[in-house]
Design a protein around this motif. Structure first.
Motif, PDB file in Angstrom:
ATOM      1  N   ILE A  11      39.640  65.715  23.957  1.00  0.00           N
ATOM      2  CA  ILE A  11      40.725  65.585  24.937  1.00  0.00           C
ATOM      3  C   ILE A  11      40.615  64.192  25.549  1.00  0.00           C
ATOM      4  N   GLU A  15      42.032  67.317  30.837  1.00  0.00           N
ATOM      5  CA  GLU A  15      41.326  68.603  30.785  1.00  0.00           C
ATOM      6  C   GLU A  15      41.257  69.207  32.192  1.00  0.00           C
ATOM      7  N   HIS A  16      41.146  70.473  32.273  1.00  0.00           N
ATOM      8  CA  HIS A  16      41.164  71.282  33.513  1.00  0.00           C
ATOM      9  C   HIS A  16      42.553  71.301  34.169  1.00  0.00           C
ATOM     10  N   SER A 147      44.027  77.057  27.946  1.00  0.00           N
ATOM     11  CA  SER A 147      45.374  76.500  28.125  1.00  0.00           C
ATOM     12  C   SER A 147      46.143  76.547  26.804  1.00  0.00           C
TER      13      SER A 147
END
Ligand code: MEV
Length: 312
Positions: A11, A15-16, A147
Motif C-alpha cells: 500500500i 492504509e487504515h 477494506s
C-alpha cells in the motif's frame, strides 16, 4: 497439471484510513507470488480434494478442514461460482514466496491463485471483479473487517486507487517508480492493529476522523502525482503519510528506525506499508540510490529487502 499465480502487494498511501471510507493506493509486487497447482487424483473418489500448503504445514482432505478454514472457503466459493458440483478427485498444492504477516497481501494472493487455478482446471476464466469478490469473502475470515484493497490490487494486478464500495480506478504511472520493501522482522498483526485503531477511534472520533481526512488529501494528491510521473512530489507525500500513521499509533520503534535510516540515506519518501505494528517499510528511491538506501536499511535492522519497479 494446471497452475495459476497471483502477486504480492504494497500500500503506497491510505492504509487504515481506507477502512473508514477514505481512498488508498496500492500496487502489485510481482517479484513475490503465490502459486496454486492442481493435478488429478485418479485413484480417489469423485468430489474429493486433497489440499497441501507446505508454508502453513497443511496437508489434508478438504472435507476434514474446519468449515471456515480460509483455503477451504476459497475452494468452495470458487466451485460455487463456477457452478461445479460433480468432479473427479484432485489435489491442490499452494506455495508462496510472499512473506506472511508482513503487510504484503499473502492471504489475498493465496486466495486469488487458488480461484484462478480452479477456474482454469475446469476450463473457465472468471472476471477479475468476481475473483476479487470471492477473495474478499476469504479475507473476512483472516481480518474481520477488511477494506477490500488487498484482494482488489492482487486480483487486478495493476496500481489501483481504491475506495470501499466503489469500482477501483486503475492508475497508469507516468514514470516508473522503484520501491525498496524492507522487512522489520516483526510480524504485522493486521487484525490486532486494525482493532486497536478502532478502539481509539471510538474513544476520540473527531481526532481520528481528522487524521483520516488528512491522509485522504495526501492520497488524492499522490494519485495525480503518480499518474503524471511527478516522482519528486510523491516522496514528500509518503513522508507526510508516515507522520500521520505515527499519529494513528500504528508505527513501532523498528519501523521508526528503518524510516529514519532510509530517509538519511537519500530515499525520496519512506513509510510503513500495510497495517503496521511491524511488517514492512517502503522507500521510494532514485535508481542511483538503491545500494546506499538498501545498505542503510540492512544496517538499521531490516531482515530482507525486495526491490520492485512499478512500470507505466
Ligand atoms: C491492510 O493491508 C491495510 C489496512 O488498511 C486494513 C484494510 O485495508 O483492510 C490496515
Amino acid at each position: 497439471m494446471i497452475s495459476a499465480s497471483a502477486p504480492g502487494k504494497i500500500i503506497l498511501f491510505g492504509e487504515h484510513a481506507v477502512v473508514y471510507g477514505r481512498p488508498a493506493i496500492a500496487v502489485p509486487v510481482h517479484e513475490v507470488q503465490s502459486k496454486a497447482t492442481i493435478s488429478a487424483l485418479k485413484e480417489s473418489n469423485g468430489g474429493l480434494i486433497f489440499v497441501e500448503a507446505p508454508n502453513i504445514q497443511l496437508s489434508s482432505w478438504m472435507v476434514d478442514l474446519e468449515e471456515d478454514q480460509p483455503l477451504r472457503k476459497a475452494i468452495q466459493q470458487t466451485l460455487e461460482a463456477l457452478d461445479i458440483e460433480d468432479f473427479s478427485a484432485f489435489q491442490l498444492r499452494v506455495n508462496s514466496t510472499i512473506p506472511m504477516a508482513s503487510g504484503m497481501g499473502s492471504s489475498a494472493a493465496i486466495s486469488v491463485a487458488i480461484i484462478r487455478a480452479i477456474a482454469l482446471y475446469f476450463g473457465q476464466t472468471l472476471p477479475r471483479e468476481l475473483i476479487s469478490r470471492i477473495a474478499f469473502e476469504v479475507e473476512k475470515l483472516h481480518h474481520g473487517t477488511p477494506s477490500g484493497i488487498d484482494n482488489t490490487v492482487v486480483a487486478y494486478e495493476r496500481p489501483v486507487f481504491f475506495r470501499r464500495g466503489e469500482d477501483p480506478q486503475i492508475i497508469t504511472p507516468g514514470e516508473p517508480m522503484i520501491f525498496l520493501i524492507a522487512d522489520t522482522g516483526a510480524p504485522a498483526q493486521t487484525v490486532q492493529v486494525v482493532n486497536e485503531v478502532r478502539e481509539r477511534w471510538i474513544s476520540n472520533e473527531s481526532y481520528y476522523e481528522a487524521i483520516f481526512d488528512q491522509i485522504s488529501e495526501l492520497t488524492i494528491l499522490a494519485k495525480r502525482a503518480i499518474a503524471s510521473g511527478q516522482i519528486p512530489v510523491i516522496g514528500p507525500l509518503m513522508n507526510q503519510n508516515q507522520v500521520l500513521l505515527e499519529a494513528l499509533g500504528v508505527s513501532s520503534p523498528e519501523i521508526r528506525k528503518l524510516v529514519k535510516s532510509a530517509q538519511e540515506a537519500g530515499a525520496l519518501g519512506v513509510k510503513l506499508s500495510g497495517a503496521g505494528g511491524g511488517g514492512n517499510v517502503i522507500s521510494l528511491i532514485e535508481p542511483s540510490f538503491e545500494t546506499a538506501v538498501s545498505n542503510a536499511l540492512v544496517e538499521a535492522g531490516a531482515i530482507s529487502i525486495i526491490s520492485t519497479k512499478v512500470t507505466p
